[in-house]
Design an enzyme around this catalytic site. Structure first.
Site, PDB file in Angstrom:
ATOM      1  N   HIS A  10       0.830  -1.193   0.000  1.00 15.40           N
ATOM      2  CA  HIS A  10       0.000   0.000   0.000  1.00 15.40           C
ATOM      3  C   HIS A  10       0.875   1.259   0.000  1.00 15.40           C
ATOM      4  CE1 HIS A  10      -3.174  -2.809   1.203  1.00 15.40           C
ATOM      5  NE2 HIS A  10      -4.032  -1.880   0.808  1.00 15.40           N
ATOM      6  N   LYS A  27      -0.278   4.653   4.706  1.00 13.64           N
ATOM      7  CA  LYS A  27      -1.102   3.677   5.444  1.00 13.64           C
ATOM      8  C   LYS A  27      -0.456   3.373   6.793  1.00 13.64           C
ATOM      9  CE  LYS A  27      -3.638  -0.659   4.894  1.00 13.64           C
ATOM     10  NZ  LYS A  27      -4.911  -0.013   5.305  1.00 13.64           N
TER      11      LYS A  27
END
Length: 254
Positions: A143, A147
């Site tokens: 990600h 995140k």
């Protein structure tokens, strides 16, 4: 017409959900966020009172932070309104709160709202059920650099699917954060690896590996619009459901 209220409205997902709802012709009743300032859309202010938002909404969507979940559930319970929870990083105490709330209102909690990922989870469960524990399962996710939780909610969703396929408890068979002299891989374990960098919306790969061969299946999200569209679809479905705890499989008929 169903009107949607958004908890965590100032975040990336909150704004993407507002756009997806507008494209689907669904009204946004408002939104809340920690700062309680700015606009979610022209003429729709972002406030800070979840109780007030729940009162004027038909269904709520929560993509905020775990610490805010209790207040959001309380607001929905007080108003008797359903809620879709897409917030990740939840712990056992959060799931206990969800279980309790689902006795009185409809609650849909998921680690991912995209159609593709939920189809992937179904495939993972089937594969795990048919392959013995001599097939090692590894879940790799990547990600964007912002995140804050790992493994991702989607990785855990896939891990739970694999665990269901093998009729085991994921908490008792997961391996995470390997570093140093860890010893040999435990038989039957489900491993996780989390990568972070750049602007990646979400890449997930599930690997089944045994002596001499391996199977790899995965999903790549090119942008968060797919999650927003799935959340709107899920919220619209949830608004017509009785009290209970649901997931995206129910929405998609899987």
């Amino acid at each position: 017409m169903t009107s949607i209220g958004i908890f965590g409205a100032a975040g990336r997902m909150g704004r993407a959900i507002a756009q997806a709802a507008a494209e689907a012709g669904i009204a946004i009743s408002g939104g809340t966020d920690r700062d309680g300032s700015g606009e979610l859309a022209p003429g729709i202010a972002i406030g800070s009172d979840p109780v007030a938002l729940a009162q004027i909404s038909d269904v709520l969507i929560d993509f905020s932070v775990p610490a805010a979940l209790s207040a959001h559930l309380d607001a929905c319970l007080a108003a008797g309104k359903p809620i879709l929870i897409g917030t990740t990083g939840l712990e056992s105490e959060h799931h206990a709160l969800i279980d309790k709330a689902a006795q009185a209102i409809a609650v849909l909690q998921t680690g991912n709202t995209s159609l593709g990922v939920n189809l992937l989870a179904a495939l993972v469960e089937q594969a795990a059920a048919r392959l013995g524990d001599d097939w090692d399962i590894e879940i790799v996710e990547m990600h964007h650099r912002h995140k804050v939780d790992a493994p991702s909610g989607t990785a855990l969703l896939l891990g739970e699917a694999a665990a269901r396929g093998r009729a085991i408890a994921l908490a008792e068979h997961s391996e995470r954060g390997r570093d140093g002299i860890t010893g040999a891989r435990a038989k039957g374990a489900i491993g996780f690896a989390a990568l972070r960098g750049g602007s990646v919306a979400g890449d997930h790969q599930v690997i089944f590996a045994t002596e001499g061969e391996r199977i790899e299946i995965g999903h790549r999200a090119e942008n968060r619009v797919i999650f927003a569209r799935g959340a709107v679809k899920g919220a619209r479905w949830l608004s017509a459901q009785p009290a209970g705890r649901y997931d995206m499989k129910a929405v998609l008929g899987l």
